[in-house]
Write a protein that holds these residues in place. Structure first.
Motif, PDB file in Angstrom:
ATOM      1  N   ASN A   6      43.860   8.203   1.275  1.00  0.00           N
ATOM      2  CA  ASN A   6      42.871   9.268   1.380  1.00  0.00           C
ATOM      3  C   ASN A   6      43.410  10.568   0.801  1.00  0.00           C
ATOM      4  OD1 ASN A   6      41.104   7.561   2.799  1.00  0.00           O
ATOM      5  ND2 ASN A   6      42.164   8.000   4.736  1.00  0.00           N
ATOM      6  N   VAL A   7      44.656  10.553   0.344  1.00  0.00           N
ATOM      7  CA  VAL A   7      45.321  11.761  -0.134  1.00  0.00           C
ATOM      8  C   VAL A   7      45.109  11.915  -1.635  1.00  0.00           C
ATOM      9  CG1 VAL A   7      47.564  12.878  -0.450  1.00  0.00           C
ATOM     10  CG2 VAL A   7      47.047  11.714   1.704  1.00  0.00           C
ATOM     11  N   THR A   8      44.664  13.085  -2.057  1.00  0.00           N
ATOM     12  CA  THR A   8      44.472  13.357  -3.486  1.00  0.00           C
ATOM     13  C   THR A   8      45.552  14.284  -4.032  1.00  0.00           C
ATOM     14  OG1 THR A   8      43.007  15.211  -2.988  1.00  0.00           O
ATOM     15  CG2 THR A   8      41.981  13.048  -3.335  1.00  0.00           C
ATOM     16  N   GLU A   9      46.262  14.969  -3.135  1.00  0.00           N
ATOM     17  CA  GLU A   9      47.356  15.836  -3.559  1.00  0.00           C
ATOM     18  C   GLU A   9      48.389  15.956  -2.450  1.00  0.00           C
ATOM     19  OE1 GLU A   9      45.691  19.702  -4.340  1.00  0.00           O
ATOM     20  OE2 GLU A   9      45.652  20.243  -2.215  1.00  0.00           O
ATOM     21  N   ALA A  94      49.905  13.093 -10.574  1.00  0.00           N
ATOM     22  CA  ALA A  94      51.078  13.794 -11.117  1.00  0.00           C
ATOM     23  C   ALA A  94      52.336  13.423 -10.351  1.00  0.00           C
ATOM     24  CB  ALA A  94      50.850  15.307 -11.057  1.00  0.00           C
ATOM     25  N   CYS A  95      52.196  13.228  -9.042  1.00  0.00           N
ATOM     26  CA  CYS A  95      53.327  12.819  -8.204  1.00  0.00           C
ATOM     27  C   CYS A  95      53.848  11.456  -8.639  1.00  0.00           C
ATOM     28  CB  CYS A  95      52.898  12.795  -6.740  1.00  0.00           C
ATOM     29  SG  CYS A  95      54.199  12.282  -5.588  1.00  0.00           S
ATOM     30  N   LEU A  99      57.454  10.590 -10.387  1.00  0.00           N
ATOM     31  CA  LEU A  99      58.320   9.553  -9.803  1.00  0.00           C
ATOM     32  C   LEU A  99      58.731   8.547 -10.866  1.00  0.00           C
ATOM     33  CD1 LEU A  99      59.445   8.270  -7.097  1.00  0.00           C
ATOM     34  CD2 LEU A  99      57.349   6.912  -7.090  1.00  0.00           C
ATOM     35  N   PHE A 100      57.754   8.101 -11.677  1.00  0.00           N
ATOM     36  CA  PHE A 100      58.034   7.083 -12.692  1.00  0.00           C
ATOM     37  C   PHE A 100      58.965   7.616 -13.778  1.00  0.00           C
ATOM     38  CE2 PHE A 100      57.058   4.999 -16.734  1.00  0.00           C
ATOM     39  CZ  PHE A 100      57.303   3.664 -16.392  1.00  0.00           C
ATOM     40  N   ILE A 101      58.655   8.798 -14.323  1.00  0.00           N
ATOM     41  CA  ILE A 101      59.458   9.335 -15.427  1.00  0.00           C
ATOM     42  C   ILE A 101      60.861   9.698 -14.956  1.00  0.00           C
ATOM     43  CG2 ILE A 101      59.630  11.196 -17.115  1.00  0.00           C
ATOM     44  CD1 ILE A 101      56.559  11.309 -17.109  1.00  0.00           C
ATOM     45  N   GLU A 102      60.945  10.269 -13.748  1.00  0.00           N
ATOM     46  CA  GLU A 102      62.254  10.633 -13.182  1.00  0.00           C
ATOM     47  C   GLU A 102      63.159   9.416 -13.093  1.00  0.00           C
ATOM     48  OE1 GLU A 102      64.034  11.606  -8.758  1.00  0.00           O
ATOM     49  OE2 GLU A 102      61.883  11.854  -9.129  1.00  0.00           O
TER      50      GLU A 102
END
Length: 305
Positions: A6-9, A94-95, A99-102
């Motif tokens: 339910n979280v969008t940010e 964006a989160c 996470l993926f790029i890091e």
């Protein structure tokens, strides 16, 4: 995969709630980021345009600097911007991207350090066959393996994060999106997912760190066969590599080799290996490498002419 949340940010608490502290950190991290980008991109350009730096070691060093530049850019600019914003938010997408790029570049860099250790082993222990063993095709293949390994590691992280259900709480007590803070927010039992994260992060860090220490131990043991000049040069190069390995791996091992949890010191350690280490790496390699310093001076003089 269906997004079960339910979280969008997410709201990032950052490093400090003190306004004065945030202003100081803004200036400090902005300067660090500028130095990081200038130093790393300078190494990349120097390796690309200097014929004297055609050895495999410099090929890998150029890509290490490129990885450090992108890795730092994934994290530091967002952190700097958040320091001047009252509300520090990051969207769910964006989160996940951060996470993926890091972990993509972090994982690839860890494996590249293994490749660089192998390169030093061949150069010092098998000098007559060095250019035959470490030919261009082998170098490119080893680099591709580092990228593939980083991608697989990062993909596991992303799939685990996307599978977490977030039912409401969205405040992350950190300055970046990472697995342990996200596990803390998930509204489900994360025991088995946590074990997978420990294996995928901490387990890999420990195994590779031990392998690197053993490999450099073998290299240092073989130095007795070299001349005094050869020993000096090899010790200087290996000393740089070992310093970078310790700076990168020790904080990672402390954070990830334990049951999934968040500690107050985690943010400081995360600053060290995400912000400080990418700045220190080029300084460590260039200050202890006469050929790199000479190539940079020639490049600087060429631009001034």
């Amino acid at each position: 995969m269906e997004q079960r949340t339910n979280v969008t940010e997410f709201v990032l608490l950052g490093l400090t709630q003190s306004l004065q502290g945030q202003k100081i950190l803004f200036v400090v991290f902005l300067l660090i980021y500028i130095v990081t980008m200038v130093d790393n991109l300078l190494i990349v350009v120097t390796v690309m345009v200097s014929p004297a730096l055609g050895a495999p070691m410099y090929f890998f060093l150029g890509y290490l600097s490129f990885m450090d530049a992108v890795y730092s850019t994934t994290i530091t600019p967002n952190m700097i911007i958040d320091l001047v914003h009252e509300k520090k938010t990051i969207s769910f997408q964006a989160c996940m991207s951060q996470l993926f790029i890091e972990h993509l570049f972090g994982g690839a860099e860890i494996l590249l350090l293994v490749v660089m250790a192998y390169d030093r082993y061949v150069a010092i222990c098998k000098p007559l066959h060095y250019l035959t063993i470490m030919n261009q095709r082998v170098c490119i293949l080893l680099l591709l393996l580092a990228w593939v390994g980083g991608f697989l590691h990062s993909l596991v992280q992303l799939l685990l994060a996307l599978n977490l259900p977030f039912c409401g709480p969205n405040v992350i007590d950190h300055f970046i999106c990472d697995m342990y803070p996200l596990l803390k927010l998930a509204c489900t039992d994360t025991f088995f997912i946590g074990l997978t994260v420990v294996a995928n992060n901490g387990g890999i860090c420990v195994v590779i760190f031990v392998l690197l220490l053993i490999s450099y131990g073998v290299i240092l043991h073989s130095l007795k066969k070299l001349s005094q000049e050869g020993k000096r040069k090899a010790l200087s190069t290996c000393g740089s590599h070992i310093t970078v390995v310790v700076l990168f791996f020790v904080p990672c091992i402390f954070i990830y080799v334990r049951p999934p949890s968040t500690l107050p010191i985690d943010k400081s350690l995360a600053v060290f290996y995400t912000v400080i280490t990418p700045m220190l790496n080029p300084l460590i390699y260039t200050l202890r490498n006469a050929e790199m310093k000479s190539a940079m001076k020639k490049l600087w003089n060429r631009k001034r002419e």
